[in-house]
Design a protein around this motif. Structure first.
Motif, PDB file in Angstrom:
ATOM      1  N   ARG A   1       0.647  -0.855  -0.234  1.00  0.00           N
ATOM      2  CA  ARG A   1       0.106  -0.386   0.169  1.00  0.00           C
ATOM      3  C   ARG A   1       1.216   1.596   0.102  1.00  0.00           C
ATOM      4  O   ARG A   1       0.488   2.635  -0.758  1.00  0.00           O
ATOM      5  CB  ARG A   1      -1.039   0.046   1.630  1.00  0.00           C
ATOM      6  CG  ARG A   1      -1.931  -1.233   1.066  1.00  0.00           C
ATOM      7  CD  ARG A   1      -2.887  -0.898  -0.227  1.00  0.00           C
ATOM      8  NE  ARG A   1      -3.764  -2.546   0.240  1.00  0.00           N
ATOM      9  CZ  ARG A   1      -3.606  -3.608  -0.577  1.00  0.00           C
ATOM     10  NH1 ARG A   1      -3.299  -3.598  -1.840  1.00  0.00           N
ATOM     11  NH2 ARG A   1      -4.544  -4.034  -0.263  1.00  0.00           N
ATOM     12  N   ASN A   2       1.786   1.385   0.748  1.00  0.00           N
ATOM     13  CA  ASN A   2       2.917   2.263   0.769  1.00  0.00           C
ATOM     14  C   ASN A   2       3.824   2.844  -0.710  1.00  0.00           C
ATOM     15  O   ASN A   2       3.417   3.742  -1.160  1.00  0.00           O
ATOM     16  CB  ASN A   2       4.213   1.823   1.297  1.00  0.00           C
ATOM     17  CG  ASN A   2       4.090   2.675   2.803  1.00  0.00           C
ATOM     18  OD1 ASN A   2       2.591   3.345   3.130  1.00  0.00           O
ATOM     19  ND2 ASN A   2       4.607   1.569   3.900  1.00  0.00           N
ATOM     20  N   ASP A   3       3.650   1.516  -1.607  1.00  0.00           N
ATOM     21  CA  ASP A   3       4.364   1.562  -3.202  1.00  0.00           C
ATOM     22  C   ASP A   3       2.581   2.407  -3.922  1.00  0.00           C
ATOM     23  O   ASP A   3       2.806   3.636  -5.110  1.00  0.00           O
ATOM     24  CB  ASP A   3       4.525   0.513  -3.952  1.00  0.00           C
ATOM     25  CG  ASP A   3       5.434  -0.121  -3.114  1.00  0.00           C
ATOM     26  OD1 ASP A   3       6.387   0.723  -2.507  1.00  0.00           O
ATOM     27  OD2 ASP A   3       5.713  -1.925  -3.252  1.00  0.00           O
ATOM     28  N   TYR A   4       1.843   1.674  -3.897  1.00  0.00           N
ATOM     29  CA  TYR A   4       0.335   1.891  -4.012  1.00  0.00           C
ATOM     30  C   TYR A   4       0.518   3.769  -4.086  1.00  0.00           C
ATOM     31  O   TYR A   4      -0.435   4.555  -4.864  1.00  0.00           O
ATOM     32  CB  TYR A   4      -0.708   1.463  -4.057  1.00  0.00           C
ATOM     33  CG  TYR A   4      -1.951   2.177  -4.615  1.00  0.00           C
ATOM     34  CD1 TYR A   4      -1.755   2.268  -6.365  1.00  0.00           C
ATOM     35  CD2 TYR A   4      -3.096   2.325  -3.708  1.00  0.00           C
ATOM     36  CE1 TYR A   4      -2.907   1.822  -6.444  1.00  0.00           C
ATOM     37  CE2 TYR A   4      -4.214   3.252  -4.120  1.00  0.00           C
ATOM     38  CZ  TYR A   4      -4.538   2.616  -5.573  1.00  0.00           C
ATOM     39  OH  TYR A   4      -5.640   2.952  -5.817  1.00  0.00           O
ATOM     40  N   LYS A   5       0.738   4.259  -2.759  1.00  0.00           N
ATOM     41  CA  LYS A   5       0.097   5.847  -2.212  1.00  0.00           C
ATOM     42  C   LYS A   5       1.479   5.926  -2.690  1.00  0.00           C
ATOM     43  O   LYS A   5       1.250   7.909  -3.053  1.00  0.00           O
ATOM     44  CB  LYS A   5       0.336   6.015  -1.021  1.00  0.00           C
ATOM     45  CG  LYS A   5       0.652   7.004   0.070  1.00  0.00           C
ATOM     46  CD  LYS A   5       0.334   6.832   1.593  1.00  0.00           C
ATOM     47  CE  LYS A   5       0.261   8.387   2.004  1.00  0.00           C
ATOM     48  NZ  LYS A   5       0.482   8.172   4.180  1.00  0.00           N
ATOM     49  N   SER A   6       2.727   5.795  -3.032  1.00  0.00           N
ATOM     50  CA  SER A   6       3.334   6.931  -3.364  1.00  0.00           C
ATOM     51  C   SER A   6       3.586   7.077  -4.776  1.00  0.00           C
ATOM     52  O   SER A   6       3.960   8.330  -5.385  1.00  0.00           O
ATOM     53  CB  SER A   6       5.255   6.144  -2.959  1.00  0.00           C
ATOM     54  OG  SER A   6       5.649   5.700  -2.136  1.00  0.00           O
ATOM     55  N   ALA A   7       3.313   5.946  -5.402  1.00  0.00           N
ATOM     56  CA  ALA A   7       2.645   6.262  -7.068  1.00  0.00           C
ATOM     57  C   ALA A   7       1.465   7.672  -7.222  1.00  0.00           C
ATOM     58  O   ALA A   7       1.844   8.049  -8.375  1.00  0.00           O
ATOM     59  CB  ALA A   7       2.905   4.934  -7.876  1.00  0.00           C
ATOM     60  N   ILE A   8       0.449   7.714  -6.636  1.00  0.00           N
ATOM     61  CA  ILE A   8      -0.296   8.341  -6.214  1.00  0.00           C
ATOM     62  C   ILE A   8       0.332   9.945  -6.422  1.00  0.00           C
ATOM     63  O   ILE A   8      -0.174  10.818  -7.257  1.00  0.00           O
ATOM     64  CB  ILE A   8      -1.460   8.202  -5.649  1.00  0.00           C
ATOM     65  CG1 ILE A   8      -2.844   7.416  -5.938  1.00  0.00           C
ATOM     66  CG2 ILE A   8      -2.673   9.765  -4.946  1.00  0.00           C
ATOM     67  CD1 ILE A   8      -3.666   6.445  -5.046  1.00  0.00           C
TER      68      ILE A   8
ATOM     69  N   LYS B   1       3.391  10.873  -7.218  1.00  0.00           N
ATOM     70  CA  LYS B   1       4.099  11.466  -7.581  1.00  0.00           C
ATOM     71  C   LYS B   1       3.409  11.704  -9.142  1.00  0.00           C
ATOM     72  O   LYS B   1       3.952  11.746  -9.729  1.00  0.00           O
ATOM     73  CB  LYS B   1       5.148  10.166  -8.063  1.00  0.00           C
ATOM     74  CG  LYS B   1       5.686   9.810  -9.153  1.00  0.00           C
ATOM     75  CD  LYS B   1       6.717   9.219  -9.450  1.00  0.00           C
ATOM     76  CE  LYS B   1       8.230   9.727 -10.752  1.00  0.00           C
ATOM     77  NZ  LYS B   1       9.019   9.011 -10.925  1.00  0.00           N
ATOM     78  N   PHE B   2       2.255  11.311  -9.523  1.00  0.00           N
ATOM     79  CA  PHE B   2       1.416  11.501 -10.293  1.00  0.00           C
ATOM     80  C   PHE B   2       1.418  13.047 -10.195  1.00  0.00           C
ATOM     81  O   PHE B   2       1.198  14.355 -10.616  1.00  0.00           O
ATOM     82  CB  PHE B   2       0.671  10.873 -10.820  1.00  0.00           C
ATOM     83  CG  PHE B   2       0.842   9.012 -11.551  1.00  0.00           C
ATOM     84  CD1 PHE B   2       1.267   9.290 -12.370  1.00  0.00           C
ATOM     85  CD2 PHE B   2       0.355   7.798 -10.723  1.00  0.00           C
ATOM     86  CE1 PHE B   2       2.285   8.215 -13.082  1.00  0.00           C
ATOM     87  CE2 PHE B   2       1.056   7.014 -11.080  1.00  0.00           C
ATOM     88  CZ  PHE B   2       1.097   7.084 -12.720  1.00  0.00           C
ATOM     89  N   SER B   3       0.617  12.892  -9.061  1.00  0.00           N
ATOM     90  CA  SER B   3      -0.002  14.641  -8.415  1.00  0.00           C
ATOM     91  C   SER B   3       0.985  15.548  -8.338  1.00  0.00           C
ATOM     92  O   SER B   3       0.985  16.199  -9.180  1.00  0.00           O
ATOM     93  CB  SER B   3      -0.457  14.845  -7.324  1.00  0.00           C
ATOM     94  OG  SER B   3      -1.415  15.423  -6.520  1.00  0.00           O
TER      95      SER B   3
END
Length: 510
Positions: free
Chosen positions: A409-416, A418-420
């Motif tokens: 879930r931290n990888d998922y959160k980090s991707a969001i 980065k896109f933001s």
């Protein structure tokens, strides 16, 4: 009169038949009460249009009119020639073009006219390139598979749409029009209360929108552009307009569910692939027709589009690394025909055409899966930077097909995050979390959904511009299918709230 897209007028009749009386009643259409102008003929009978809906002409009452073959009525009274071509002389009645019967004697000939033709559509200027709306399905004629479901606890009290700090959407399932979610009154009632956005999971994709026969006929007549039909999405658009629900347009350009014949000469299955210039024109025509129809009849309903879907790949041998963003060249061993015919620039051209024809408030999104995998996150970020440099993109769509324990879930959160950081909107477009197979799977699933929604809420609070979250389907064991084992959704087979619903609501209300 070929410039009036005559074939577009008739393209939807075979697949969309609504409810009525007389011989066409069984097929879902009323009988024509006054029109005798044949706009289409099939094995069932002859068809015309009244009050913007298809109707069946009672047998033995049709007229012979040269304009009927082109999809237009004969003029019943007007003899004023507003236009003349090789087909014949044309005038206008009831805000529509009509053909002047060749036996008639015109009283006035006008070689040039500035007449503005108004339309019954909700815009002020008549657009002859937009075909009439296909007939709507009368839900009273459909057996609602959810008719016996008790949804009373879902249409009062808590509402996901009211509680969420972002738009809350749901996928409209259905492998064809007959299994579309919007054909269930109960499902529609539940959706209208709980959600403020919907997305067609299948029925807005090219394989459903393209009319093969009409496109081939176009090519035979020297117009090598596609013809679209809108029968699979008209009921959903109407539902949204009447219930103040938005629709995400999904999707304009995708290598999957776009038929091979669309890329071939004369739209033939065995035709050679057309060149890049021809395919670019077909792409523009497709996007133009799609956006014009929806914006003409349903302005403001579709205010966001997944313009391009899944154009980035990280599987070795299936992408072009020279572009800097791993442009997909293959999938499942087959070619990406957009890339094959147009090259990597197809993505940019799709966004340029979408920006050209979209209303000014419509948002344009790049949508993809596994966006949290670092190689893909980086490649998509590079693509977004290039698109943003031309002001072509407004956001990134993260499909978000998740497992109980993957991704981290931290990888998922980090991707969001980065896109933001690229200065674009974040939209969760197809959220699905699988169960873990345990005896306590639904309670465990609820915990995972709760954790993910907590991430969204925390990120939103921190300033990340998450504008929508869409769960990709309404219920487990989808009632329109005879044997569906899906167990990833918020309502069960009987449209009762699962633990997932309450877990999400707890986060939204906290």
């Amino acid at each position: 009169m070929k410039y009036l897209s005559v074939l577009s007028v008739i393209c939807g009749v075979i697949a969309t038949k609504a409810y009525a009386e007389c011989w066409s009643e069984k097929l879902g259409y009323p009988c024509c009460s006054y029109s005798k102008n044949v706009l289409f003929e099939d094995n069932d009978g002859q068809w015309s249009v009244e009050n913007d809906n298809w109707c069946g002409i009672p047998k033995g009452t049709s007229s012979n009119c040269w304009a009927e073959k082109l999809g237009y009525p004969c003029c019943s009274s007007s003899k004023d020639v507003l236009f003349e071509d090789s087909d014949g002389q044309w005038s206008v009645e009831n805000d529509n073009w009509c053909g002047i019967p060749k036996s008639s004697t015109p009283s006035t000939t006008i070689t040039k006219t500035t007449t503005t033709i108004t339309s019954k559509a909700p815009t002020s200027t008549y657009n002859p390139n937009v075909p009439p709306k296909p007939a709507l399905t009368n839900l009273d004629s459909i057996r609602d598979p959810a008719a016996n479901c008790d949804i009373s606890d879902s249409i009062k009290g808590d509402s996901l749409a009211k509680a969420a700090p972002f738009r809350m959407g749901v996928g409209l399932n259905g492998s064809d029009k007959s299994s579309s979610t919007v054909l269930s009154k109960k499902m529609c009632q539940l959706i209208a209360y709980q959600f403020n956005s919907v997305t067609y999971s299948n029925l807005m994709k090219a394989e459903h929108m393209l009319d093969k026969t009409a496109s081939q006929n176009n090519a035979k007549n020297g117009n090598d552009m596609p013809v679209l039909k809108f029968d699979t999405i008209i009921d959903g658009l109407e539902f949204c307009q009447k219930n103040n629900v938005k629709m995400r347009g999904h999707t304009l350009v995708w290598h999957t569910q776009t038929p091979s014949w669309f890329f071939r000469t004369n739209f033939q299955d065995n035709g050679s692939f057309v060149n890049a210039s021809k395919m670019e024109k077909r792409m523009e025509s497709y996007i133009k027709q799609m956006l014009e129809f929806i914006q003409y009849y349903y302005p403001g309903v579709v205010d966001v589009w997944d313009v391009v879907n899944e154009a980035v790949e990280i599987t070795n041998g299936s992408y072009d690394s020279s572009t800097g963003w791993n442009t997909r060249t293959k999938f499942d061993g087959g070619d990406n025909l957009w890339y094959k015919t147009m090259g990597a620039d197809y993505v940019f051209k799709a966004f340029r055409f979408a920006r050209k024809y979209a209303d000014k408030n419509v948002k344009l999104i790049y949508n993809d899966y596994n966006t949290f995998m670092s190689q893909k996150t980086n490649a998509i970020s590079n693509l977004i930077k290039k698109l943003k440099a031309e002001n072509l993109v407004d956001g990134v769509g993260l499909q978000s097909y998740l497992n109980a324990d993957w991704p981290n879930r931290n990888d998922y959160k980090s991707a969001i995050q980065k896109f933001s950081s690229l200065g674009v909107e974040i939209q969760i477009t197809e959220l699905t979390i699988k169960t873990d197979g345990s005896g306590n799977k639904f309670n465990n699933q609820a915990t995972h959904y709760q954790q993910v929604f907590q991430i969204y809420k925390d990120l939103k609070k921190s300033g990340v511009n998450i504008t929508s979250v869409t769960v990709f389907g309404l219920q487990d064991g989808y009632l329109f299918y005879s044997n569906d084992s899906t167990d990833t959704r918020l309502w069960d087979h009987n449209l009762k709230k699962k633990p997932v619903y309450n877990a999400i609501m707890k986060v939204l209300k906290s």
